[in-house]
Scaffold this active site. Structure first.
Site, PDB file in Angstrom:
ATOM      1  CB  THR A 127      -7.906 -52.454  21.250  1.00  0.00           C
ATOM      2  OG1 THR A 127      -7.141 -51.971  22.369  1.00  0.00           O
ATOM      3  CG2 THR A 127      -7.269 -53.712  20.713  1.00  0.00           C
ATOM      4  CB  ALA A 133     -11.342 -50.557  35.939  1.00  0.00           C
ATOM      5  CG  LEU A 144       4.043 -49.545  28.598  1.00  0.00           C
ATOM      6  CD1 LEU A 144       3.605 -48.130  28.284  1.00  0.00           C
ATOM      7  CD2 LEU A 144       5.063 -49.992  27.579  1.00  0.00           C
ATOM      8  CG  PHE A 157      -2.302 -38.378  28.461  1.00  0.00           C
ATOM      9  CD1 PHE A 157      -2.427 -39.045  29.674  1.00  0.00           C
ATOM     10  CD2 PHE A 157      -1.498 -38.942  27.483  1.00  0.00           C
ATOM     11  CE1 PHE A 157      -1.773 -40.239  29.902  1.00  0.00           C
ATOM     12  CE2 PHE A 157      -0.842 -40.139  27.697  1.00  0.00           C
ATOM     13  CZ  PHE A 157      -0.969 -40.793  28.916  1.00  0.00           C
ATOM     14  CB  CYS A 197      -5.027 -46.972  28.599  1.00  0.00           C
ATOM     15  SG  CYS A 197      -3.883 -47.501  27.323  1.00  0.00           S
ATOM     16  CB  ALA A 241      -9.317 -55.739  36.839  1.00  0.00           C
TER      17      ALA A 241
HETATM   18  P1  NAD Z   1      -0.791 -47.217  18.792  1.00  0.00           P
HETATM   19  O1  NAD Z   1      -1.973 -46.698  18.058  1.00  0.00           O
HETATM   20  O2  NAD Z   1       0.277 -46.266  19.228  1.00  0.00           O
HETATM   21  O3  NAD Z   1      -0.054 -48.349  17.911  1.00  0.00           O
HETATM   22  C1  NAD Z   1      -0.728 -49.364  17.258  1.00  0.00           C
HETATM   23  C2  NAD Z   1      -0.048 -49.588  15.914  1.00  0.00           C
HETATM   24  O4  NAD Z   1      -0.580 -50.762  15.312  1.00  0.00           O
HETATM   25  C3  NAD Z   1      -0.274 -48.463  14.905  1.00  0.00           C
HETATM   26  O5  NAD Z   1       0.970 -47.904  14.515  1.00  0.00           O
HETATM   27  C4  NAD Z   1      -0.984 -49.145  13.734  1.00  0.00           C
HETATM   28  O6  NAD Z   1      -0.592 -48.641  12.467  1.00  0.00           O
HETATM   29  C5  NAD Z   1      -0.549 -50.585  13.899  1.00  0.00           C
HETATM   30  N1  NAD Z   1      -1.439 -51.545  13.271  1.00  0.00           N
HETATM   31  C6  NAD Z   1      -2.783 -51.638  13.362  1.00  0.00           C
HETATM   32  N2  NAD Z   1      -3.227 -52.700  12.658  1.00  0.00           N
HETATM   33  C7  NAD Z   1      -2.138 -53.285  12.108  1.00  0.00           C
HETATM   34  C8  NAD Z   1      -1.947 -54.437  11.293  1.00  0.00           C
HETATM   35  N3  NAD Z   1      -2.986 -55.202  10.933  1.00  0.00           N
HETATM   36  N4  NAD Z   1      -0.701 -54.740  10.907  1.00  0.00           N
HETATM   37  C9  NAD Z   1       0.357 -53.985  11.291  1.00  0.00           C
HETATM   38  N5  NAD Z   1       0.239 -52.910  12.077  1.00  0.00           N
HETATM   39  C10 NAD Z   1      -0.989 -52.551  12.491  1.00  0.00           C
HETATM   40  O7  NAD Z   1      -1.382 -48.012  20.039  1.00  0.00           O
HETATM   41  P2  NAD Z   1      -0.644 -48.270  21.441  1.00  0.00           P
HETATM   42  O8  NAD Z   1      -0.801 -47.078  22.335  1.00  0.00           O
HETATM   43  O9  NAD Z   1       0.701 -48.843  21.194  1.00  0.00           O
HETATM   44  O10 NAD Z   1      -1.601 -49.399  22.042  1.00  0.00           O
HETATM   45  C11 NAD Z   1      -1.573 -50.737  21.541  1.00  0.00           C
HETATM   46  C12 NAD Z   1      -2.374 -51.602  22.484  1.00  0.00           C
HETATM   47  O11 NAD Z   1      -1.740 -51.618  23.769  1.00  0.00           O
HETATM   48  C13 NAD Z   1      -3.796 -51.127  22.715  1.00  0.00           C
HETATM   49  O12 NAD Z   1      -4.639 -52.228  22.847  1.00  0.00           O
HETATM   50  C14 NAD Z   1      -3.707 -50.378  24.034  1.00  0.00           C
HETATM   51  O13 NAD Z   1      -4.920 -50.381  24.738  1.00  0.00           O
HETATM   52  C15 NAD Z   1      -2.674 -51.199  24.772  1.00  0.00           C
HETATM   53  N6  NAD Z   1      -1.926 -50.473  25.801  1.00  0.00           N
HETATM   54  C16 NAD Z   1      -1.539 -49.188  25.598  1.00  0.00           C
HETATM   55  C17 NAD Z   1      -0.793 -48.532  26.578  1.00  0.00           C
HETATM   56  C18 NAD Z   1      -0.362 -47.098  26.381  1.00  0.00           C
HETATM   57  O14 NAD Z   1       0.065 -46.492  27.361  1.00  0.00           O
HETATM   58  N7  NAD Z   1      -0.427 -46.545  25.180  1.00  0.00           N
HETATM   59  C19 NAD Z   1      -0.422 -49.199  27.742  1.00  0.00           C
HETATM   60  C20 NAD Z   1      -0.799 -50.519  27.902  1.00  0.00           C
HETATM   61  C21 NAD Z   1      -1.553 -51.149  26.919  1.00  0.00           C
END
Ligand code: NAD
Length: 471
Positions: free
Chosen positions: A95, A229, A167, A342, A280, A226
């Site tokens: 996202t 943030a 996480l 990072f 994030c 929140a």
């Molecule tokens: P990421 O980019 O590593 O992984 C997302 C995956 O989703 C990608 O591999 C992408 O190819 C796949 N994808 C997208 N659209 C798709 C679809 N329609 N069908 C199948 N696969 C699809 O992202 P991430 O870091 O894992 O983050 C995912 C979510 O979790 C985000 O909203 C992020 O804000 C949240 N988040 C991330 C973290 C972090 O530390 N990275 C921690 C907490 C929450």
């Protein structure tokens, strides 16, 4: 309807969150079949690689995947099949912040969430619990519900839950094994509560029930924004104080220690640095800013925007310290940058402060040598190309080289800049580094990891963030 017993789980999105989270569910719940799907074939191939060259680096992740891949954990690009077979579907897609259009630079780009939701609606032939795992703006579940209900086949129903992930990269597996809390948001209807109970029963296989919090859907969505943030705000607060320390001669470690002793403040997350990065913090605060503006709350938006602005200021301030200290010019000078991720213990470079620093050094026409133990060369070139739109990759490669080790990176350099707190940088032989450097030899510590007094004894000129002492 009685609460569903979950036997098959699908996770859409095999990234930093979906991969580790659902691998841990598979490990802790051998009776549940977990299939993690993604449209990115290369990513799925890496998750399935025979030699466990997984697409992301996280301490402990490989052991988890080794224990259950092929047993009750599967990685696939067959999204439709996994949706159809599962009772519970996590949506864990990216996202990012919108790059263009309405809300560009602030609002969340929800098109991945929407297309995953539309796919579930299109192919589901039985009732499903759909779980928002991605971090989303408050009330996104309502949009998902509208899409799902408009496409629901006779006899099927969709219940939507919010289950944000807390996480932290670098400690993802430890965090998942022993989370501070698991948050589940649901509609306060009987069906919503039943769906919530079904998901809670999955986590209850290893998480103490007192740590499984159940709240309303919108509270759950907002709590994730929140939490990030407020964590980022803490970093910006200590970083703002670090600037005052440098100007007055105070020491940010001592200030953080003293302030953190107050049990109302607490000692964690009070470490000054060159600034926060990662996918994030910035994204989620900007999301909150955008949400506040959309809700006609400009003062609230301005309040949170300041956290991001302080972070930008901190990175700029550090670059400027390097230039000022190196006699007001780094043109033609050779600088080693230690660390590109990072933070330590991850290969993730999204929003890494190292990128901003190197961009600034290139703009000043310095030569930069980069070393990071986990970031692939290809990623570094891609990030620098995006960060320096005025330069071609060929031009960047004339100014930037990659080194195979920290010691190699520092050879014949005028300055060493520590951008990531990798453990190996704490343990490096600074005497060897010093011997091989151009004199006077400077160290700029953006992560508070060096013993500045020891380095000065060796002969280095040292600048540590948040310390007002002479170099
Ligand atoms: P990421 O980019 O590593 O992984 C997302 C995956 O989703 C990608 O591999 C992408 O190819 C796949 N994808 C997208 N659209 C798709 C679809 N329609 N069908 C199948 N696969 C699809 O992202 P991430 O870091 O894992 O983050 C995912 C979510 O979790 C985000 O909203 C992020 O804000 C949240 N988040 C991330 C973290 C972090 O530390 N990275 C921690 C907490 C929450």
């Amino acid at each position: 309807m009685a609460p569903v017993t979950v036997k098959k789980i699908c996770c859409i999105g095999a990234g930093y969150v979906g991969g580790p989270t659902c691998a841990v569910i598979a490990l802790k719940c051998p009776h549940i079949q977990v299939t993690i799907v993604d449209l990115n074939q290369a990513r799925i191939d890496a998750w399935n690689s025979p030699d466990f060259q997984l697409p992301i680096y996280e301490p402990g992740l490989e052991d988890v995947v080794r224990a259950c891949r092929g047993r009750n954990l599967f990685f696939s690009t067959n999204v439709d099949k996994a949706i159809q077979e599962s009772e519970l579907i996590f949506v864990s897609v990216n996202t990012p912040t919108k790059k263009s259009g309405v809300g560009a630079g602030f609002g969340a780009d929800l098109h991945y969430v929407e297309s995953a939701t539309r796919r579930i609606a299109a192919v589901a032939n039985s009732s499903k619990i759909v779980v928002e795992k991605s971090t989303v703006p408050c009330r996104t579940a309502e949009s998902m519900r509208t899409i799902l209900e408009a496409n629901c086949k006779p006899g099927c129903r969709f219940d939507i839950l919010s289950n944000p992930e807390f996480l932290a990269e670098g400690t993802a597996i430890a965090d998942l094994f022993s989370p501070d809390r698991v948050l589940i948001g649901s509609l306060q209807t009987q069906e919503g509560k039943d769906a919530c109970a079904a998901l809670a029963s999955v986590y209850a296989n290893w998480v103490p029930t007192a740590r499984i919090l159940t709240v309303g859907l919108w509270s759950s969505e907002l709590s994730k924004l929140a939490a990030n943030a407020m964590l980022a705000q803490r970093i910006s607060s200590i970083n703002a104080l670090s600037a005052i320390c440098e100007a007055t001669g105070a020491n940010i470690d001592e200030v953080a220690h003293a302030v953190g002793y107050d049990s109302r403040v607490g000692p964690k997350f009070l470490r000054a640095s060159v600034g926060f990065g990662g996918s994030c913090f910035q994204k989620d605060i900007l999301n909150l800013v955008y949400l506040s503006e959309s809700l006609h709350l400009p003062e609230v938006a301005a309040y949170w925007r300041q956290v991001v602005e302080m972070n930008e200021y901190q990175k700029r301030r550090f670059s400027k310290t390097v230039v000022d200290t190196l006699f007001n010019t780094i043109t033609g000078k050779h600088i080693a940058v230690l660390g590109f991720a990072f933070k330590a213990d991850t290969g993730d470079t999204r929003e890494s402060p190292a990128i901003t620093l190197i961009r600034d050094f290139l703009a000043e026409r310095a030569y930069v040598t980069v070393y990071d133990p986990k970031v692939e060369a290809e990623q570094i070139w891609q990030d620098l190309t995006e960060a320096c739109p005025d330069l071609t990759l060929e031009q960047i490669k004339k100014q930037v080289t990659l080194a195979p080790s920290a010691l190699e990176a520092c050879k014949q350099k005028e300055a060493v800049v520590i951008a990531t707190e990798w453990k190996e940088f704490r343990e490096i032989s600074w005497q060897t580094v010093y011997n091989d450097m151009t004199k006077p030899a400077f160290v700029f510590d953006g992560r508070l990891i060096v013993d500045a007094d020891k380095l000065r004894e060796i002969g280095f000129k040292v600048k540590v963030i948040g310390r007002g002492e002479r170099i």
